[in-house]
Design an enzyme around this catalytic site. Sequence first.
Site, PDB file in Angstrom:
ATOM      1  N   ILE A 154     -14.354  75.154  82.497  1.00  0.00           N
ATOM      2  CA  ILE A 154     -15.282  74.134  82.024  1.00  0.00           C
ATOM      3  C   ILE A 154     -16.706  74.664  82.169  1.00  0.00           C
ATOM      4  O   ILE A 154     -17.184  74.866  83.276  1.00  0.00           O
ATOM      5  CB  ILE A 154     -15.104  72.818  82.825  1.00  0.00           C
ATOM      6  N   GLU A 155     -17.356  74.922  81.041  1.00  0.00           N
ATOM      7  CA  GLU A 155     -18.650  75.605  81.094  1.00  0.00           C
ATOM      8  C   GLU A 155     -19.812  74.697  80.721  1.00  0.00           C
ATOM      9  O   GLU A 155     -20.924  75.162  80.509  1.00  0.00           O
ATOM     10  CB  GLU A 155     -18.609  76.844  80.187  1.00  0.00           C
ATOM     11  N   GLY A 156     -19.552  73.396  80.615  1.00  0.00           N
ATOM     12  CA  GLY A 156     -20.650  72.479  80.314  1.00  0.00           C
ATOM     13  C   GLY A 156     -20.232  71.063  80.657  1.00  0.00           C
ATOM     14  O   GLY A 156     -19.051  70.778  80.856  1.00  0.00           O
TER      15      GLY A 156
END
Length: 445
Positions: free
Chosen positions: A144-146
Site C-alpha cells: 500500500i503506497e498511498g
Amino acid sequence: MSVYWGQNSYGATHSDVANFQKPLAFYCQDDAIDVVPVAFLDVFFGPGNVPSINLANTCNSADNATFAGTNLPICTSVGTDIKACQAKGKIVTLSLGGAGGSVGFSSDSQAQTLADTIWNIFLGGSSPTRPFGDAVLDGVDLDIEGGSGTGYVAFINRLRTHTDAASKKYYFTAAPQCPFPDASLGSVLDAASFDAVYVQFYNNVCGLQNFNLAQDWNFGLWDFWARNTSPNKDVKIYIGAPASSTAAGTGYQTIDTLTNIAVTMRKSFPSFGGVMMWDASQAFANSRYDLAVKNALSAAGGTGFTFPACSAPAFMSGTNYQGGSKVSFGGYIWQAKFFASSTPVNTPNGEWSAISACTGSPPTSSSSAPPSGPTGGSCASVAAWSSTSVYTGGQQVAYGGHLWTAKWWTQGDTPGGSAGVWTDNGACSANKVQKQESEGMRLLQ
Ligand SMILES: *[C@@H]1O[C@H](CO)[C@@H](O)[C@H](O)[C@H]1NC(C)=O
C-alpha cells in the site's frame, strides 16, 4: 528470496520484447525464488463491488475476458502456473496495492467485506468468479503506497479468522517504504500480525545506496520494531532491493554488494528474513540477478542466528560522543550518526543508529576505547552557521560558541531560534582539534 511478479517492470521502460514478463511458471523452474507475490490486485471495489487485478502483459481486464458485470479478468493459465510453482515448493501470494493502485477503505466493515471476498475468490473459500480457478494462493501481501491505514487492521484480522480455521498455512506480508514509520502502513504494522515485512530499501534516502551511512541506513529501526512493537515478535524483516538499475530510481547494488549487505544484516539482527526483489522481469533481463544473489547468499552459508557480543564500550551517560562512535546499550551496538550526547533510543531522528543486536557485558571504555570516542565538543572543524546556506538533517554548524545539528532541511533559520530546527549540542571550544593534533605530533616525535 521473495520476488514480485505481475507488473512487467522491465517492459515498462524497454522495447526488447524478448525480455518482457513471461508466464509465472517460467520463473519457478529453478531454486532462485522461494516466494512470489503476484502483483497486483489494484482495485478494491470495482464494478459489481468486486476487486480487479492487473498482471500487465499477462492478464488484465482490458485485454482478457472478465466475469460478467465485473472488471475481474479470467486468468485461467495463471492458475495453472500458480499450481506449478506451488508444486515446486514455492509460496505464491496475492499482492494488494502497488504504486498506481485504486485502494483503501473508508471503514472497518468495508475492509471486512473485502477480506471475505478475497478469501472466496483467491484463497480457500469458494466463488463462481475465481480468476485463477481452483488454484489456492498462499496468502496476501500489502503493498500500500498511498492513502491512510484505515481498515487494514480489520482486513488482516478478518482474513485471519478464515485462514486460522483452515488446515493450510497462509502467509501475511507487507511491503512498506524504508522511512520509519511507513506513511501508509505504520499504524497497521503496529497492530496487525504479519509473518514477514518486505522493506523497500530503494527510492529513499534510507535505501541500499546509503548502507554505509549510519545516519541513513535504518535496518536496526526495523529490527527493533520487529522484536518490541510488532504483534508477531517473530516477524521477519526482508531487505527489499531493485533487481536492476532500471527497476528503481535509487538503491540498485551489484551482486557482491547486495550479498554483503544481506549477510551483514543476517549476522547482526535476529529478525532478518531474506531478500525481496522488484521484480522478476527485471531480474531475468539483468542476467538472472535473482539467481546470482541467491547462489551468493547460499555460498555464504549460515541460517541460524547467534547474537554477536556487545563488543563496543558501554554507553556512558553524560558523555559527548563524536559522530561514528560506537557504544553498547540495551542489547544493541549503536553508532553515533553525528555528535551525540543522549541515551541511545530507536527513533528515526535520534542521534544513534542501532547497527547490530548484541548480547553479554560490554567492555569498559578504558580497556577498549572506540576509534573515535568521547570528546569535549569541538567546533574547530565545523563551519560557522551561514544564513544563506542550505543544511540537511545531520549537518553541523558552530554558532554562538555552541555546536548545533540540523534536524532536517533548513535555510535561514538561526540556531536556537524559534523555528526549532537545530539541536543544541552544547558549548564547544574552537581550538580542541588543533590541540589534539599537536599532541599527536609530539607522540610521533
Ligand atoms: C490475456 O490477453 C492477452 C492478449 O490477448 C493474451 O496474450 C494472454 O494470453 C491472455 N492471458 C490469459 C491468462 O488468458
